[in-house]
Design an enzyme around this catalytic site. Structure first.
Site: not given
Ligand code: FPP
Length: 244
Positions: A22, A70
């Protein structure tokens, strides 16, 4: 079962660590970059941490890459995450021999593109023979969805006369989840300062230890993982019993 960390400071490494990756969006915003740049940085952090996890002898690493919720994000952001996953899986298949990591997928993959589904199936199939760390990628995963699917699968067995409701045990139910045969996580890490479970491993986390840190996922380092494991080592796990 506990494993010894091979290098630097000695501490016991848990069997299974799960991570909510996150804070990618906030990491990007702080730098004036698009959210997708945060996900790309987050994917790199995953690569680093997975390698490190293998080097310290971790047996299972479960990461939350994309939740059933998501899909509510903009189509551009969803597509960017899917593209990253596809690119990453391609590289994994290419480097499989070198990495020797076993890959599993938790979640309903049928909503992914046919290419990504095929890539995921191929990765899981080809990596079955490796006995390094097992990485469980949660994609289109939601714990409530997982539990409902398991309940429905058991109900279907009952309807077919293959099982009786009173025969259901916790162990048998666990076998109907995506995580069948994977021990419950010992430690669940959530970076980025959020103090929620967000529909992650609700069944499996009954006795997991949680570790929260303000560090945003793209900034998460090997030292942060050490710190989380050290904190875990300081906890007293009683599973509802008492310390002797
Ligand atoms: C949460 O951060 C993250 C996600 C919903 C996506 C996670 C995906 C990756 C790390 C990329 C794909 C993974 C691999 C290993 C190829 P957020 O977007 O909710 O962050 P925020 O809370 O700061 O908005």
């Amino acid at each position: 079962m506990l494993f010894r960390k091979k290098q630097t400071t000695e501490f016991a490494v848990p069997t299974h660590i799960a991570i909510v990756m996150d804070g990618n969006g906030r990491w990007a915003k702080k730098r004036g970059l698009p959210r997708t740049a945060g996900h790309a940085a987050g994917a790199e952090t995953f690569r680093r941490i997975a390698n490190y996890a293998k080097s310290i002898g971790l047996k299972y690493l479960t990461v939350y890459a994309f939740s059933t919720e998501n899909w509510k994000r903009s189509p551009e952001e969803v597509q960017a995450i899917m593209d990253l996953l596809e690119k990453y899986l391609r590289e994994l298949i290419r480097d499989m021999e070198k990495n020797r990591v076993r890959f599993c997928f938790f979640g309903d993959l049928t909503r992914l593109s046919p290419e990504l589904q095929a890539e995921a199936r191929e990765t899981a199939e080809k990596s079955k023979i490796y006995d390094g760390v097992q990485v469980n990628f949660c994609i289109n995963y939601g714990a409530r969805d997982e539990i409902v699917r398991a309940a429905s699968a058991f109900a279907a067995r009952c309807a077919r006369g293959e099982a009786k409701p009173e025969e259901l045990t916790e162990a048998a139910f666990g076998q109907l989840l995506y995580s069948a045969d994977v021990p419950d996580p010992d430690l669940i890490i959530r970076p980025s300062g959020e103090l929620r479970t967000s529909n992650f491993l609700l069944w499996q986390s009954a006795y997991s230890e949680y570790y929260f840190t303000d560090t945003l996922w793209p900034d998460f380092t090997e030292a942060d993982l050490d710190e989380a494991i050290r904190a875990y080592n300081g906890r007293s796990r009683r599973y509802g019993g008492v310390t002797t």
